[in-house]
Design a protein around this motif. Structure first.
Motif, PDB file in Angstrom:
ATOM      1  N   ILE A   1       0.857  -1.186   0.000  1.00 46.63           N
ATOM      2  CA  ILE A   1       0.000   0.000   0.000  1.00 46.63           C
ATOM      3  C   ILE A   1       0.894   1.237   0.000  1.00 46.63           C
ATOM      4  CG2 ILE A   1      -1.683   1.330   1.357  1.00 46.63           C
ATOM      5  CD1 ILE A   1      -2.806  -1.387   2.337  1.00 46.63           C
ATOM      6  N   GLU A   2       0.590   2.179  -0.853  1.00 46.24           N
ATOM      7  CA  GLU A   2       1.412   3.392  -0.991  1.00 46.24           C
ATOM      8  C   GLU A   2       1.648   4.055   0.372  1.00 46.24           C
ATOM      9  OE1 GLU A   2       3.794   5.971  -2.963  1.00 46.24           O
ATOM     10  OE2 GLU A   2       2.686   4.372  -3.957  1.00 46.24           O
ATOM     11  N   GLY A   3       2.922   4.242   0.714  1.00 46.39           N
ATOM     12  CA  GLY A   3       3.298   4.899   1.958  1.00 46.39           C
ATOM     13  C   GLY A   3       3.454   3.971   3.150  1.00 46.39           C
ATOM     14  N   ALA A   4       3.219   2.669   2.960  1.00 49.99           N
ATOM     15  CA  ALA A   4       3.289   1.724   4.084  1.00 49.99           C
ATOM     16  C   ALA A   4       4.691   1.666   4.689  1.00 49.99           C
ATOM     17  CB  ALA A   4       2.855   0.339   3.641  1.00 49.99           C
TER      18      ALA A   4
ATOM     19  N   GLN B   1       2.908  10.455  10.462  1.00 47.80           N
ATOM     20  CA  GLN B   1       2.405   9.116  10.160  1.00 47.80           C
ATOM     21  C   GLN B   1       0.909   8.995  10.428  1.00 47.80           C
ATOM     22  OE1 GLN B   1       4.624   6.404  12.630  1.00 47.80           O
ATOM     23  NE2 GLN B   1       6.544   6.747  11.542  1.00 47.80           N
TER      24      GLN B   1
ATOM     25  N   LEU C   1       1.581   4.145   8.180  1.00 51.09           N
ATOM     26  CA  LEU C   1       1.800   4.803   6.892  1.00 51.09           C
ATOM     27  C   LEU C   1       2.579   6.093   7.055  1.00 51.09           C
ATOM     28  CD1 LEU C   1      -1.916   4.507   5.807  1.00 51.09           C
ATOM     29  CD2 LEU C   1      -0.050   3.319   4.665  1.00 51.09           C
ATOM     30  N   ASP C   2       3.421   6.403   6.083  1.00 55.83           N
ATOM     31  CA  ASP C   2       4.088   7.693   6.002  1.00 55.83           C
ATOM     32  C   ASP C   2       3.059   8.694   5.487  1.00 55.83           C
ATOM     33  OD1 ASP C   2       5.382   9.922   4.521  1.00 55.83           O
ATOM     34  OD2 ASP C   2       7.229   8.913   5.122  1.00 55.83           O
ATOM     35  N   LYS C   3       2.792   9.713   6.272  1.00 56.45           N
ATOM     36  CA  LYS C   3       1.730  10.671   5.971  1.00 56.45           C
ATOM     37  C   LYS C   3       1.949  11.409   4.641  1.00 56.45           C
ATOM     38  CE  LYS C   3      -0.833  13.995   8.777  1.00 56.45           C
ATOM     39  NZ  LYS C   3      -0.773  14.758  10.024  1.00 56.45           N
TER      40      LYS C   3
ATOM     41  N   ARG D   1       3.395  10.280   1.925  1.00 61.71           N
ATOM     42  CA  ARG D   1       3.311   9.412   0.749  1.00 61.71           C
ATOM     43  C   ARG D   1       1.996   8.658   0.632  1.00 61.71           C
ATOM     44  NH1 ARG D   1       6.786   5.209   0.258  1.00 61.71           N
ATOM     45  NH2 ARG D   1       6.959   4.921   2.493  1.00 61.71           N
ATOM     46  N   ALA D   2       1.211   8.635   1.695  1.00 62.69           N
ATOM     47  CA  ALA D   2       0.011   7.802   1.729  1.00 62.69           C
ATOM     48  C   ALA D   2      -1.238   8.556   1.281  1.00 62.69           C
ATOM     49  CB  ALA D   2      -0.199   7.278   3.145  1.00 62.69           C
ATOM     50  N   ASN D   3      -2.153   7.820   0.721  1.00 60.42           N
ATOM     51  CA  ASN D   3      -3.506   8.301   0.441  1.00 60.42           C
ATOM     52  C   ASN D   3      -4.388   7.561   1.441  1.00 60.42           C
ATOM     53  OD1 ASN D   3      -6.220   8.292  -0.489  1.00 60.42           O
ATOM     54  ND2 ASN D   3      -5.529   8.790  -2.565  1.00 60.42           N
TER      55      ASN D   3
ATOM     56  N   ALA E   1      -5.816   3.756   1.325  1.00 56.98           N
ATOM     57  CA  ALA E   1      -5.246   2.785   2.266  1.00 56.98           C
ATOM     58  C   ALA E   1      -6.354   2.081   3.050  1.00 56.98           C
ATOM     59  CB  ALA E   1      -4.269   3.472   3.221  1.00 56.98           C
TER      60      ALA E   1
END
Length: 123
Positions: A14-17, A79, A100-102, A104-106, A110
């Protein structure tokens, strides 16, 4: 149906995980983890988030709320920590945890992907 290892491998994509875990909140033990690292110990995170889940479940009982927790979101400065309580046969007392990295994440995506992983996970 996916097993624990497959589900966690999907969660980490997952993007930003940063890391993911399947946790038993009755014992506080992580049944499986992926990601994390020296600065982010998923075993410690699993145990700590067990207290969060237990507290929320207890509070709902005290309030007489006849509802189910879908997920719990904790927002930090850098995060997101997403806790998804599992439902279904054999899944009672378990949750999926995703950090999650705040930047990079959606978050909406997510949550959607974690819900899908939970639905496909066979414990």
């Amino acid at each position: 149906m996916a097993n624990t290892e497959t589900a966690l491998k999907e969660a980490i994509t997952i993007e930003g995980a940063i890391g993911a875990a399947l946790v038993d909140y009755t014992s506080g033990m992580a049944l499986g983890t992926i990601g994390g690292g020296k600065e982010f110990d998923l075993t410690v995170a699993a145990a700590g988030n067990t207290d969060v889940v237990r507290s929320k479940v207890r509070t709902m009982e005290h309030l007489g709320l006849k509802d189910e927790i879908e997920d719990i979101l904790i927002t930090l400065g850098t995060q997101y920590h997403l806790i998804r309580l599992m439902k279904g046969r054999g899944a009672n007392g378990l949750f999926l945890y995703l950090a999650l990295d705040k930047d990079r994440a959606n978050l909406a995506m997510a949550r959607h992907q974690l819900k899908k992983i939970e639905a496909e996970l066979d414990v």
